[in-house]
Enzyme design. Structure first.
Site, PDB file in Angstrom:
ATOM      1  CB  SER A  98      -0.955  -0.028   1.189  1.00  0.00           C
ATOM      2  OG  SER A  98      -1.871   1.036   1.130  1.00  0.00           O
ATOM      3  CG  ASP A 243      -3.270   4.129  -1.164  1.00  0.00           C
ATOM      4  OD1 ASP A 243      -3.768   3.750  -2.240  1.00  0.00           O
ATOM      5  OD2 ASP A 243      -3.638   3.680  -0.058  1.00  0.00           O
ATOM      6  CG  ASP A 245      -3.157  -0.697  -2.246  1.00  0.00           C
ATOM      7  OD1 ASP A 245      -3.097   0.463  -1.807  1.00  0.00           O
ATOM      8  OD2 ASP A 245      -3.683  -1.631  -1.619  1.00  0.00           O
ATOM      9  CG  ASP A 247      -6.475   0.515  -0.481  1.00  0.00           C
ATOM     10  OD1 ASP A 247      -5.672   1.476  -0.515  1.00  0.00           O
ATOM     11  OD2 ASP A 247      -6.437  -0.360   0.407  1.00  0.00           O
TER      12      ASP A 247
END
Length: 455
Positions: A98, A243, A245, A247
């Site tokens: 992440s 960010d 990834d 999400d």
């Protein structure tokens, strides 16, 4: 490494070659197969330097255990959630760390229908199996196939654009050299097919695990400069940054000012309730007065949930909520399998500006004034639980109500606070808000910080 320190409360995350490596990834893959007993698992990865090779090690462990692997490539975590549901797979695993530094990596694991796996429902069992490392290869190995799900994912995202985007808008989009760049390129093509009057100014769209522009974590002040500067330079209507990834997404107004996600939860809650009166909205307890007031005014039902994606998703399913939001930038949608997405809020915000004919700053100015906040403050302490207990005892005679839904929440006539202990570090996380009184909020924040320091 024998303790598998990379296992956290909601996912797996560690420093490459220190707390996570190929052997650990292989053991975790076999542990997931042993615990979940899946027939098919979707796998994907972000843009980190070790992500592709870890993904292949993950596939090796699953196939050795008799599991069929569906590899969807370099994607965002939400795409693994989507593909797991789309393909009716028994689970999904995303290789990602992440927003952590470049030398970190890890995994996010879901089971069927993209249901989260955390310490409360399987992650500890997976850890125990990985520690034991006692695996027998399946008599029949699994198969490996690649799958391109992205067209179906983009088609789903386009369903959130319910009115033509006719207002000319200029939007800065910052992918942070993470996985968001290629994914948003596909979204942009779909928007152009709809003749959307939106111009995108793209920053750091090439995936690069060295993260030359800084680790993609817009929650950090030092990582907001590029987006802010581009909004001002290009006179944009909106800035969006993701960010690693994607999400989570974060927003900047037309002045380049970063907008706290807390106020965006209220904005999106109102958008959903205007079209779906009486629906349920999930929120976390760190900051909540603004969100709850908006939900009440829009004739919705507000439900508080403990912080964290596993808890929010459980509450979303239990309450059949149409939307849920956290002040950390996670946004959850019933129509997206109760999962979080960083792309859906971006599209909704563009549509909201298109239909309201107002600036983002104008849409939330009154809410910021009515409910000023401290922003999350992290304090290093030796014994977080003891400090929380002392503060509760000290302030209990003065408070109107208190809750331990997530840490310690205490409400007073014109202000409230939430104090939580970190799951992974000796930290306390403090959030303070007031009703229409910024000076009071600042005064109470200083009082709490002084009290914590004295302990």
């Amino acid at each position: 490494m024998d303790e598998l320190q990379c296992f956290k409360t909601y996912d797996i995350r560690g420093e490459v070659d220190i707390t996570i490596n190929h052997d650990i990834v292989l053991r975790i893959a076999q542990a997931v197969a042993t615990w979940l007993k899946p027939k098919r698992i979707v796998i994907g990865c972000d843009s980190r330097l070790t992500s592709e090779e870890y993904k292949q090690t993950l596939a090796k462990g699953l196939i050795r255990s008799g599991v069929d692997v569906i590899d969807i490539g370099m994607v965002g975590t939400e795409e693994v959630y989507f593909a797991t549901r789309l393909l009716n797979a028994d689970g999904g695993i995303q290789i990602t760390a992440s927003h952590n530094p470049a030398n970190y990596n890890g995994m996010k694991i879901v089971r069927e229908q993209a249901r989260p796996v955390s310490n409360d429902n399987g992650l500890l069992e997976i850890k125990a199996l990985a520690l034991a490392n006692d695996f027998t290869p399946a008599a029949q190995p699994g198969n490996y196939q690649r799958c391109d799900h992205r067209d179906a994912w983009v088609e789903h995202l386009m369903s959130y654009i319910t009115t033509p985007l006719k207002r000319p808008l200029r939007v800065v989009v910052n992918a942070g050299n993470g996985a968001a760049g290629p994914a948003f390129d596909a979204i942009e093509k779909a928007l152009h097919k709809q003749h959307a009057a939106v111009e995108f100014i793209k920053l750091h769209f090439d995936p690069d695990g060295h993260f030359p522009a800084g680790v993609p974590n817009p929650m950090l002040e030092e990582n907001r400069f590029d987006t802010r500067a581009a909004v001002v330079l290009y006179k944009a209507d909106l800035g969006i940054a993701w960010d690693g990834d994607f999400d989570r997404c974060f927003f900047f107004d037309s002045h380049g000012d970063f907008i706290e996600s807390y106020y965006l939860v209220g904005l999106l809650a109102a958008w959903f309730l205007e079209q779906n009166p009486g629906e349920t909205i999930i929120h976390d307890p760190r900051l909540m007065w603004n969100t709850r007031q908006i939900i009440s005014q829009c004739w919705g039902v507000a439900v508080e949930s403990k912080t964290g994606h596993a808890f929010i998703k459980d509450a979303m399913r239990r309450e059949n909520a149409i939307y849920g939001g956290e002040m950390s930038g996670h946004h959850y949608f019933r129509s997206f399998g109760y999962c979080d997405s960083g792309m859906i809020p971006a599209l909704l915000m563009i549509q909201l500006l298109n239909t309201n004919q107002k600036k983002l700053s104008e849409l939330i100015a009154e809410r910021i004034k009515s409910f000023p906040i401290s922003g999350e403050i992290n304090i290093t302490v030796k014994n977080p639980l003891a400090v929380m207990k002392h503060i509760e005892t000290e302030l209990l005679p003065l408070c109107l109500s208190q809750s331990d839904c997530d840490g310690l929440s205490m409400e007073f006539t014109h202000w409230r606070f939430n104090l939580r202990s970190s799951n992974t570090e000796p930290l306390l996380r403090l959030n303070v808000e007031s009703r229409n009184d910024k000076a009071l909020m600042q005064e109470k924040t200083s009082m709490l910080l002084s009290l914590i320091e004295s302990l």
